[in-house]
Design a protein around this motif. Structure first.
Motif, PDB file in Angstrom:
ATOM      1  N   ALA A 107      -4.807  -6.516 -11.718  1.00 15.01           N
ATOM      2  CA  ALA A 107      -3.434  -6.486 -12.249  1.00 15.01           C
ATOM      3  C   ALA A 107      -2.837  -5.092 -12.076  1.00 15.01           C
ATOM      4  CB  ALA A 107      -3.450  -6.888 -13.725  1.00 15.01           C
ATOM      5  N   VAL A 108      -3.646  -4.066 -12.320  1.00 16.91           N
ATOM      6  CA  VAL A 108      -3.148  -2.685 -12.207  1.00 16.91           C
ATOM      7  C   VAL A 108      -2.861  -2.349 -10.748  1.00 16.91           C
ATOM      8  CG1 VAL A 108      -3.720  -0.274 -12.633  1.00 16.91           C
ATOM      9  CG2 VAL A 108      -4.366  -2.019 -14.309  1.00 16.91           C
ATOM     10  N   ILE A 109      -3.674  -2.885  -9.845  1.00 14.54           N
ATOM     11  CA  ILE A 109      -3.431  -2.665  -8.406  1.00 14.54           C
ATOM     12  C   ILE A 109      -2.094  -3.289  -8.006  1.00 14.54           C
ATOM     13  CG2 ILE A 109      -4.208  -3.314  -6.096  1.00 14.54           C
ATOM     14  CD1 ILE A 109      -7.105  -2.973  -7.097  1.00 14.54           C
ATOM     15  N   ARG A 110      -1.842  -4.502  -8.470  1.00 17.73           N
ATOM     16  CA  ARG A 110      -0.553  -5.163  -8.153  1.00 17.73           C
ATOM     17  C   ARG A 110       0.618  -4.315  -8.650  1.00 17.73           C
ATOM     18  NH1 ARG A 110      -1.625 -10.097  -6.270  1.00 17.73           N
ATOM     19  NH2 ARG A 110      -3.527 -11.075  -7.077  1.00 17.73           N
ATOM     20  N   GLU A 111       0.509  -3.883  -9.903  1.00 15.65           N
ATOM     21  CA  GLU A 111       1.551  -3.023 -10.490  1.00 15.65           C
ATOM     22  C   GLU A 111       1.818  -1.820  -9.594  1.00 15.65           C
ATOM     23  OE1 GLU A 111       0.541  -3.535 -15.173  1.00 15.65           O
ATOM     24  OE2 GLU A 111       0.743  -1.465 -14.431  1.00 15.65           O
ATOM     25  N   ALA A 112       0.725  -1.186  -9.180  1.00 12.82           N
ATOM     26  CA  ALA A 112       0.847   0.053  -8.401  1.00 12.82           C
ATOM     27  C   ALA A 112       1.547  -0.204  -7.068  1.00 12.82           C
ATOM     28  CB  ALA A 112      -0.527   0.657  -8.174  1.00 12.82           C
ATOM     29  N   TYR A 113       1.150  -1.275  -6.390  1.00  8.84           N
ATOM     30  CA  TYR A 113       1.779  -1.575  -5.094  1.00  8.84           C
ATOM     31  C   TYR A 113       3.260  -1.924  -5.274  1.00  8.84           C
ATOM     32  CZ  TYR A 113      -2.393  -1.416  -2.131  1.00  8.84           C
ATOM     33  OH  TYR A 113      -3.493  -0.995  -1.416  1.00  8.84           O
ATOM     34  N   ALA A 114       3.557  -2.637  -6.371  1.00  8.93           N
ATOM     35  CA  ALA A 114       4.960  -3.009  -6.625  1.00  8.93           C
ATOM     36  C   ALA A 114       5.783  -1.741  -6.840  1.00  8.93           C
ATOM     37  CB  ALA A 114       5.043  -3.914  -7.845  1.00  8.93           C
ATOM     38  N   ASP A 115       5.277  -0.838  -7.652  1.00  8.00           N
ATOM     39  CA  ASP A 115       5.970   0.430  -7.908  1.00  8.00           C
ATOM     40  C   ASP A 115       6.067   1.258  -6.637  1.00  8.00           C
ATOM     41  OD1 ASP A 115       6.592   0.062 -10.534  1.00  8.00           O
ATOM     42  OD2 ASP A 115       5.839   2.045 -11.133  1.00  8.00           O
ATOM     43  N   PHE A 116       5.000   1.215  -5.838  1.00  8.64           N
ATOM     44  CA  PHE A 116       4.992   1.986  -4.593  1.00  8.64           C
ATOM     45  C   PHE A 116       6.141   1.523  -3.698  1.00  8.64           C
ATOM     46  CE2 PHE A 116       3.883   3.028  -0.267  1.00  8.64           C
ATOM     47  CZ  PHE A 116       3.367   4.308  -0.380  1.00  8.64           C
ATOM     48  N   GLU A 117       6.272   0.197  -3.589  1.00  7.22           N
ATOM     49  CA  GLU A 117       7.340  -0.357  -2.737  1.00  7.22           C
ATOM     50  C   GLU A 117       8.709   0.066  -3.271  1.00  7.22           C
ATOM     51  OE1 GLU A 117       7.159  -4.573  -2.300  1.00  7.22           O
ATOM     52  OE2 GLU A 117       8.996  -4.675  -1.101  1.00  7.22           O
ATOM     53  N   ARG A 118       8.841   0.012  -4.625  1.00  9.48           N
ATOM     54  CA  ARG A 118      10.129   0.338  -5.247  1.00  9.48           C
ATOM     55  C   ARG A 118      10.503   1.801  -4.979  1.00  9.48           C
ATOM     56  NH1 ARG A 118      11.117   2.390  -9.944  1.00  9.48           N
ATOM     57  NH2 ARG A 118       9.007   2.124 -10.755  1.00  9.48           N
ATOM     58  N   ILE A 119       9.517   2.699  -5.109  1.00 10.26           N
ATOM     59  CA  ILE A 119       9.820   4.129  -5.018  1.00 10.26           C
ATOM     60  C   ILE A 119       9.814   4.642  -3.589  1.00 10.26           C
ATOM     61  CG2 ILE A 119       8.957   6.416  -5.655  1.00 10.26           C
ATOM     62  CD1 ILE A 119       7.976   5.039  -8.308  1.00 10.26           C
ATOM     63  N   PHE A 120       8.853   4.160  -2.772  1.00  6.81           N
ATOM     64  CA  PHE A 120       8.723   4.699  -1.406  1.00  6.81           C
ATOM     65  C   PHE A 120       9.396   3.812  -0.366  1.00  6.81           C
ATOM     66  CE2 PHE A 120       5.293   6.446  -3.897  1.00  6.81           C
ATOM     67  CZ  PHE A 120       5.223   7.766  -3.499  1.00  6.81           C
ATOM     68  N   GLY A 121       9.738   2.601  -0.793  1.00  8.02           N
ATOM     69  CA  GLY A 121      10.442   1.696   0.134  1.00  8.02           C
ATOM     70  C   GLY A 121       9.568   1.195   1.264  1.00  8.02           C
ATOM     71  N   ARG A 122       8.250   1.268   1.072  1.00 14.20           N
ATOM     72  CA  ARG A 122       7.326   0.730   2.083  1.00 14.20           C
ATOM     73  C   ARG A 122       6.518  -0.369   1.414  1.00 14.20           C
ATOM     74  NH1 ARG A 122       6.699   5.488   4.108  1.00 14.20           N
ATOM     75  NH2 ARG A 122       5.050   6.140   2.694  1.00 14.20           N
ATOM     76  N   SER A 123       6.463  -1.553   2.034  1.00 11.65           N
ATOM     77  CA  SER A 123       5.756  -2.661   1.394  1.00 11.65           C
ATOM     78  C   SER A 123       4.474  -3.024   2.139  1.00 11.65           C
ATOM     79  CB  SER A 123       6.649  -3.904   1.338  1.00 11.65           C
ATOM     80  OG  SER A 123       5.864  -5.005   0.891  1.00 11.65           O
ATOM     81  N   TYR A 124       3.453  -3.305   1.362  1.00 12.12           N
ATOM     82  CA  TYR A 124       2.195  -3.758   1.956  1.00 12.12           C
ATOM     83  C   TYR A 124       1.945  -5.236   1.675  1.00 12.12           C
ATOM     84  CZ  TYR A 124       0.948   0.928   3.404  1.00 12.12           C
ATOM     85  OH  TYR A 124       0.927   2.140   4.039  1.00 12.12           O
ATOM     86  N   GLY A 125       2.969  -5.912   1.142  1.00 11.07           N
ATOM     87  CA  GLY A 125       2.801  -7.337   0.849  1.00 11.07           C
ATOM     88  C   GLY A 125       1.679  -7.542  -0.155  1.00 11.07           C
ATOM     89  N   ASN A 126       0.806  -8.486   0.136  1.00  8.87           N
ATOM     90  CA  ASN A 126      -0.339  -8.719  -0.733  1.00  8.87           C
ATOM     91  C   ASN A 126      -1.272  -7.497  -0.680  1.00  8.87           C
ATOM     92  OD1 ASN A 126      -2.814  -9.387  -1.822  1.00  8.87           O
ATOM     93  ND2 ASN A 126      -2.773 -11.499  -1.055  1.00  8.87           N
ATOM     94  N   PRO A 127      -1.499  -6.844  -1.834  1.00  6.13           N
ATOM     95  CA  PRO A 127      -2.319  -5.618  -1.804  1.00  6.13           C
ATOM     96  C   PRO A 127      -3.738  -5.868  -1.322  1.00  6.13           C
ATOM     97  CG  PRO A 127      -1.235  -5.910  -3.939  1.00  6.13           C
ATOM     98  CD  PRO A 127      -1.034  -7.182  -3.185  1.00  6.13           C
ATOM     99  N   PHE A 128      -4.275  -7.055  -1.594  1.00 11.64           N
ATOM    100  CA  PHE A 128      -5.719  -7.255  -1.445  1.00 11.64           C
ATOM    101  C   PHE A 128      -6.124  -7.587  -0.019  1.00 11.64           C
ATOM    102  CE2 PHE A 128      -4.624  -7.932  -5.827  1.00 11.64           C
ATOM    103  CZ  PHE A 128      -5.480  -7.032  -6.431  1.00 11.64           C
ATOM    104  N   PHE A 129      -5.307  -8.389   0.661  1.00 18.04           N
ATOM    105  CA  PHE A 129      -5.583  -8.612   2.080  1.00 18.04           C
ATOM    106  C   PHE A 129      -4.286  -8.862   2.833  1.00 18.04           C
ATOM    107  CE2 PHE A 129      -6.362 -12.494  -0.328  1.00 18.04           C
ATOM    108  CZ  PHE A 129      -5.534 -13.412   0.286  1.00 18.04           C
TER     109      PHE A 129
END
Lengths: 390, 348, 410
Positions: C248-270
């Motif tokens: 859950a914390v990993i998802r949060e982090a990736y979501a915030d990362f996309e919001r702030i850095f504007g780069r998306s990795y889609g599904n964090p896990f694979f």
């Protein structure tokens, strides 16, 4: 399902490690002589042992292998036929290395089971030291000085075989005297030891201890928290800083009393306790300073009061005290409580003098192991005399 | 061209240390304890006495790191502790790394204004197994780091006492241990001579600003050694010899006496090396200056069960080796280089 | 619980700068952006390139940290472990047998709840000595409480390092995290990387607050005393609970990362590549994704509907999600750049994990395991095609799913 026999040996860590192992092994070998399988093991949780800290070893014997497996399925027996206590001061209860709280010496002794104690004390004294038990049990005393020696040099004062002989008398179903003697000859090749076992067998008597007898106090316990209640990261709070003490007469504050570990008190490690003559104390600080267990509370009047909840009775304070007879180690069997000597002295100095005199007067010699080469050779004959004549 | 003190100060940014003046005698000691009752060590454990005096000397603003050994296993059994100051376990060979890491962490956070800037003592202790054997390389490395204030204290009870007395590189010649039991064929199973840890640290680490040998039978000197080490700052090392009633096999009440005997027989010389200046101290100095006669080692050996198998020859050999450290070593009891002139003198 | 969440940036943050750097250098840059306090180095190829770059940053005054060259990997990891215990943000790393030399330190770090971030420059284990990539080094800690993530580009290395700090130092987690970068392919080849601004990183990454676990005279605690059988299960359970909270914390982090850095990795896990309409897929970790993608594009031109699933987070392992995804296909091929001798079906580690993840799934396609690219051997496009053929055969049920060694001289 056949019959299962369980014996526990409660002993002083290191000091009596070899003694306990000898007894435990001989029990299994003697029973084996009569076709009974068995195992002998020390409480893993008690190791690595520490000098004086109570430890346990067990001998489990059965009439057949399947029944033995029943006994082996437990980490340690839940009840025992015989509790062997190789040092009488253990009768006050044991706070073992791996335990929390104080365990009555007779906790595992079956209803009607037997407590075998090595001691010079009489049954009344020993019974009063042990905690009360709901069901009656037997007490057998093997007269003698509790046998203390170290890791490397064994004091062969026949304590081991005299206990084995006593067992053959109180629990003949486990093994006979003949079997014990055969094991003694095989293991030690010492006819004199076989004779000591015989004498102990002949002399062994038991008294019944009733639920109304013994120390009524409830031993302190420790409740273990759930995993959700424990702080993460294997972290626990430190011991808080200490504080000043209050003078019972003047109410004056002063001196220093450390806070102490509330979950391990260590006093059941003690076989002797220091008694202090506050009138002759020159306040040199050495007992306080050299105590590895921070036992001495510094009183507002600048004296040093050995805290009996914390003292494990090493005797260093007596050794470093420059004033003769200011600190004297006295047999723990002489005391019924852990009260402050300094308070006693403050409240009634004359009374304290008398108390002190009496304690020091009947101070039996206790040896805590090796002091010089040849020491055991000096001590053993007295024990062998007792073994012979009772 | 030589680097000036100022340039060096810029190069090596040591944080300020606490100023811990020497204790003036047993009557002037602070009453407060920072390592208290309820540890699970043996009756008469001198190593736990080292812990008590070490933190009494260091005071409340101290962090202690303890590597695996008696003073870990016996002092802190989970949910139970005897420490008043913050304490953390580290691995058997990690006392050097633990001290360095803690000091570096504090330094970085203070330097960068992330925590309050104040001198905090960092002491990492280890036993002889963790220090003289497994942890040697990490301790050595830490003593070469000029920029961190960390004291490494090795409490030496001369065996792996916690695991039930196995021999270490610090176990004296011939001693009975569970790994060197005297037998029918071999009376002496352990024929290595004890490592000279403090000497090795002092001689091999010019960056190390203070090295001392101590023994708690001499409490004021020993505690002042700790205070001096912490005040001088940089990486420092103290080696304490601790009589061990369990492993040495003696009546616990003799702990203090055996510590004194170790020094007065000359087996355990007390000395300090402060900013490169070497000094014999206490009774060791009295022996060196001829004010005190060195006692025979048998007075020490015969009080311990671990030497009970020694014959007169063994005792004589032990004596001769101790004599050698006093008569032939370049620095008595410290540097095992033989004095050239004596050695090279042609036979008459 | 929410103190770890960064507040969204108010004003427009400075733009990224593009620079040509290796994966190792990208992680060193992340350390600088994360304002790491203590870094320890010890030489071993290929990971040490990160420390060489860190050393330059320090000597040029671009990175302000205590930079310590240790005398062994064991000390390297013990030093930062203890620095982290007093509240310092730390970075460390190693490769191959160096990582194994530090194994004791790696073992104790999770239970102490030390949020160490480390880079593993994946390397084959001795003997014989070899510099090339194998994943067995990092995978050796898979059972111990380390969070393990694999990246396949320098950009992802930099971004993941920032995410790793965010996740590891979250009070709900406090577990170490190792970022795996394939030796040579990532550690020694330079690529164009967008380096985010300090402001963005500040907005994304809160400061490390050790709270009630801080070792400091103002918070006197005793840490990690000896325990007996009465305690260890409870302590293990606590560490397990932290790992359970990690997804859950990993998802949060990736979501915030996309919001702030504007780069998306889609599904964090694979990461899924051309799986939408795929009949069969390959599964793998790290830089072998590159030849696999190329091969897939070729095969698709020939009408073969092949897809690829690149596993990023190996610990925590997104079992349910992965099982649901893989269940859509006719057959699955798992490419391991590692080995697990004597394991079920003689597979690599990843294949064994995927099989375990699939077992409770309603739809379980055949799974073929492949061992290839060991010791840094190239995973070629023809090799990928060869593997895909085997997967198709498995889909048709004409071969027994098992494990094949690919690119071996036979």
């Amino acid at each position: 399902m056949g019959r299962l026999f369980a014996v526990e040996i409660v002993y002083r860590g290191i000091f009596q490690k070899n003694l306990a192992r000898n007894i435990s092994r001989a029990i299994v070998l003697a029973a084996h002589h009569e076709g009974k399988p068995g195992i002998s093991f020390g409480r893993y949780g008690d190791s690595p042992e520490r000098n004086g800290i109570p430890a346990k070893s067990f001998a489990i014997v059965a009439t057949d292998d399947v029944t033995l497996e029943e006994g082996m399925a437990k980490y340690e027996p839940k009840e025992v036929d015989i509790t062997i206590v190789v040092d009488d001061t253990l009768c006050k209860g044991v706070e073992s290395w791996a335990w929390y709280g104080l365990q009555p010496i007779n906790r595992l002794t079956k209803p009607g089971g037997t407590l075998i104690v090595t001691s010079h004390e009489n049954s009344e004294t020993l019974i009063s030291m042990a905690h009360r038990k709901e069901t009656p049990y037997q007490l057998a005393i093997v007269k003698g000085t509790p046998s203390f020696s170290g890791l490397w040099v064994y004091k062969d004062d026949h304590s081991d075989v005299r206990i084995l002989g006593t067992m053959a008398k109180v629990l003949p179903e486990l093994f006979s005297l003949a079997s014990v003697q055969q094991v003694i000859r095989a293991e030690w090749n010492d006819e004199l030891k076989a004779t000591s076992a015989l004498r102990a067998y002949e002399r062994a008597t038991t008294v019944t201890v009733q639920p109304t007898q013994g120390n009524p106090e409830k031993p302190f316990e420790f409740q273990m928290p759930k995993w959700t209640e424990m702080r993460e990261g294997i972290a626990i709070p430190a011991i808080p800083r200490g504080h000043q003490m209050k003078d019972p007469n003047t109410g004056e504050m002063g001196g220093y009393q450390p806070e102490r570990n509330p979950t391990f008190k260590k006093f059941t490690t003690r076989t002797m306790r220091p008694v202090v003559d506050f009138d002759t104390c020159i306040k040199c600080t050495l007992c306080w300073l050299q105590c590895p267990d921070s036992v001495f509370d510094v009183t507002p009047d600048g004296l040093y009061d050995a805290n009996m909840e914390a003292c494990c009775g090493c005797g260093v304070c007596e050794a470093v005290c420059p004033v003769s007879n200011c600190i004297t180690m006295v047999n723990e069997t002489q005391f019924a409580d852990n009260d402050s000597q300094w308070r006693m002295w403050k409240e009634d100095k004359e009374g304290y003098k008398g108390w002190l005199k009496e304690k020091i007067a009947n101070r039996p010699e206790r040896s805590h192991g090796f002091r010089f080469r040849g020491q055991y050779a000096e001590q053993v004959p007295d024990m062998l005399k007792i073994a012979r004549e009772g | 061209m030589a680097v000036s003190d100022r340039e060096l100060a810029e190069l090596v940014q040591l944080r300020p240390t606490q100023t811990l003046d020497a204790f003036k005698g047993v009557k002037k000691l602070p009453l407060e304890e920072f390592f208290t009752s309820g540890h699970r060590t043996c009756q008469g454990c001198e190593s736990s006495l080292v812990m008590k005096m070490m933190v009494k000397a260091a005071g409340p603003r101290t962090i202690v790191l303890g590597s695996t050994g008696c003073m870990y296993v016996a002092n802190t059994t989970y949910y139970s502790t005897s420490w008043v100051v913050p304490w953390m376990h580290t691995q058997l060979g990690s006392s050097g790394s633990a001290g360095l890491g803690t000091a570096a962490g504090l330094k970085a956070l203070m330097r960068k204004g992330k925590i309050k800037d104040e001198p905090i003592n960092v002491i990492a202790f280890c036993g002889d197994g963790g220090g003289a054997d497994m942890g040697l390389s990490a301790i050595s490395a830490t003593l070469t780091h000029p920029d961190y204030n960390v004291l490494i204290l090795m409490y030496d009870n001369e065996s792996y006492a916690n695991t039930d007395i196995q021999l270490s590189g610090s176990t004296p010649y011939g001693a009975n241990t569970t790994f060197s039991p005297p037998g029918k064929l071999k009376r002496i199973m352990h024929h290595r001579w004890k490592k000279n840890m403090a000497g090795m640290m002092a001689a091999g680490h010019p960056t190390c600003r203070y090295v001392a040998t101590v023994c708690m039978s001499f409490p004021v000197y020993s505690m002042n050694a700790v205070r001096k080490a912490l005040s001088i700052g940089g990486p420092t090392f103290i080696h304490s010899l601790d009589p061990c009633p369990k492993g040495w096999d003696y009546d616990p009440m003799l702990s203090h006496e055996l510590g004194e005997l170790a020094v007065t027989t000359g087996i355990w010389p007390l000395y300090e090396v402060e900013e490169g200046v070497f000094r014999l101290v206490g009774k060791t100095r009295d022996i060196a200056d001829g004010r005190l006669k060195r006692l025979p080692v048998r007075d020490y050996l015969l009080k311990q069960g671990r030497f009970a198998h020694f014959t007169e020859d063994d005792i004589a050999y032990f004596q001769s080796k101790v004599d050698e450290t006093w008569e032939k070593w370049l620095v008595p009891g410290v540097i095992p280089f033989k004095k050239q002139i004596e050695e090279d003198r042609p036979p008459a | 619980m929410t103190e770890a969440l960064a507040t969204p940036p108010q004003k427009q943050l400075a733009a990224d700068k593009t620079s040509l750097i290796t994966g190792s250098e990208a992680i060193a840059v992340a350390c600088k952006l994360a304002d790491v306090d203590v870094i320890t180095a010890y030489p071993i190829r290929p990971y040490d390139t990160v420390m060489q770059y860190v050393a330059k940053l320090v000597s040029n005054g671009e990175l302000d940290c205590e930079y310590i060259v240790a005398e062994s990997e064991h000390s390297q990891f013990e030093i930062v472990k203890h620095a982290s215990a007093v509240g310092a943000r730390v970075f460390c790393g190693s490769s191959g047998v160096g990582w194994m030399y530090a194994f004791e330190a790696l073992t104790v770090t999770p239970a102490l709840r030390i949020p160490m971030v480390a880079m593993v420059g994946n390397r084959a284990l001795d003997d014989p000595g070899a510099f090339g990539v194998e994943h067995n080094d990092a995978l050796a800690v898979r059972d111990l409480g380390w969070q393990l993530v694999w990246v396949d580009s320098a950009q992802e290395a930099l971004d993941t390092a920032l995410i790793a700090y965010r996740v590891a130092e979250d009070r709900r987690i406090f577990l170490p995290c190792a970022i795996s970068c394939d030796g040579a392919f990532l550690t020694h080849s330079q690529a164009l990387v967008k380096v985010p601004s300090q402001e963005k990183v500040k907005a994304f990454l809160p400061r490390y607050d050790r709270g009630d676990l801080l070792l400091h005279p103002d918070n006197p605690i005793t840490v990690a005393p000896q325990v007996n059988e009465d305690w260890l299960m409870e302590i293990r359970r606590q560490t397990a609970a932290a790992m359970d909270r990690s997804p859950a914390v990993i998802r949060e982090a990736y979501a915030d990362f996309e919001r702030i850095f504007g780069r998306s990795y889609g599904n964090p896990f694979f990461e899924e590549y051309q799986t939408e309409d795929a009949d069969v897929v390959l599964v793998g970790m790290g830089t072998l994704s590159n030849p696999v993608r190329v091969a897939i594009r070729q095969m698709r031109q020939e009408g073969k509907k092949v897809g690829f699933v690149r596993v990023r987070w190996f610990r925590p392992f997104a079992a349910e999600e992965l099982a649901a995804t893989l269940g859509r296909f006719k057959a699955v091929g798992v490419i391991d750049r590692d080995f697990s001798l004597g394991s079920p079906y003689r597979s690599g580690v990843l294949a064994t994990e995927v099989r375990a993840a699939m077992y409770p799934a309603p739809n379980r396609p055949p799974i073929v395991g492949f061992i290839c690219g060991l010791g840094g051997r190239e995973v070629t496009v023809p090799a990928v095609r060869e593997m895909t053929e085997s997967v198709y055969l498995a889909a048709e049920g004409t071969t027994q799913p098992g494990t094949k060694w690919i690119g071996l001289r036979e």
